[in-house]
Design a protein around this motif. Sequence first.
Motif, short mmCIF file in Angstrom:
data_model
loop_
_atom_site.label_atom_id
_atom_site.label_comp_id
_atom_site.label_asym_id
_atom_site.label_seq_id
_atom_site.Cartn_x
_atom_site.Cartn_y
_atom_site.Cartn_z
N ILE A 7 0.85 -1.19 0.00
CA ILE A 7 0.00 0.00 0.00
C ILE A 7 0.89 1.24 0.00
O ILE A 7 1.66 1.45 0.94
CB ILE A 7 -0.90 0.02 1.25
N GLU A 8 0.79 2.03 -1.05
CA GLU A 8 1.55 3.28 -1.11
C GLU A 8 0.66 4.40 -0.59
O GLU A 8 -0.45 4.59 -1.07
CB GLU A 8 2.00 3.57 -2.54
N LEU A 9 1.17 5.12 0.39
CA LEU A 9 0.43 6.22 1.00
C LEU A 9 1.09 7.54 0.65
O LEU A 9 2.31 7.62 0.48
CB LEU A 9 0.41 6.08 2.52
N GLN A 10 0.28 8.56 0.57
CA GLN A 10 0.78 9.91 0.36
C GLN A 10 0.07 10.82 1.35
O GLN A 10 -1.13 10.70 1.56
CB GLN A 10 0.49 10.38 -1.07
N ARG A 11 0.83 11.71 1.97
CA ARG A 11 0.22 12.65 2.91
C ARG A 11 -0.29 13.86 2.11
O ARG A 11 0.47 14.49 1.39
CB ARG A 11 1.23 13.10 3.97
N VAL A 12 -1.58 14.12 2.23
CA VAL A 12 -2.22 15.24 1.53
C VAL A 12 -2.93 16.09 2.58
O VAL A 12 -3.79 15.59 3.30
CB VAL A 12 -3.23 14.73 0.47
N ASP A 13 -2.54 17.34 2.66
CA ASP A 13 -3.12 18.27 3.64
C ASP A 13 -3.08 17.69 5.05
O ASP A 13 -4.03 17.80 5.82
CB ASP A 13 -4.55 18.64 3.26
N GLY A 14 -1.98 17.01 5.38
CA GLY A 14 -1.79 16.48 6.72
C GLY A 14 -2.38 15.10 6.97
O GLY A 14 -2.18 14.54 8.04
#
Length: 166
Positions: A149-156
Amino acid sequence: MIGARRAAWWAAVVVMAIAIPVAAGIGIWRIAQSPRVDPVPDATARQEAVEFATSAMVTMLSYTHDKVGEQLASALPLLTANFRNEYEGSIRDRIVADARERRVSTTANVVGAGVESISADRAVVIAFVDQSVVVGSDKPTIQRSSVRIELQRVDGDWLIDDLELL
């Protein structure tokens, strides 16, 4: 001759006395101007990434045949814009129709998960998922899978940016 040597030596000392502080000042200024590198996330950040990925996997992989569309759509806010399009297409083109036609219901359970890599704005979590699958009135079967699972932090907030079955 000795006087010339002494004068050259003093000239070198004066040049070095000026050049060293100037070079140090330029080095300090360049370091101050360089972009900041975020520190390596601590154990709390790693735990947050694992908890988010675990919860999101359950949401994305659990549904009942009579509410499959609504249940899988509830995962959309957990996805980045790029991955959302792919996920919606998969739901629309394969999962919803099949689940309704064959009366497929699944319940996902993440039995283990850990961080493969993490930075301030990206993380990769490996999750081990057991899915209890019921087709019609058949007995449940367990399907086991490993998911990257690739996660990206968007707006915290962490969002899923990609999934890969391992």
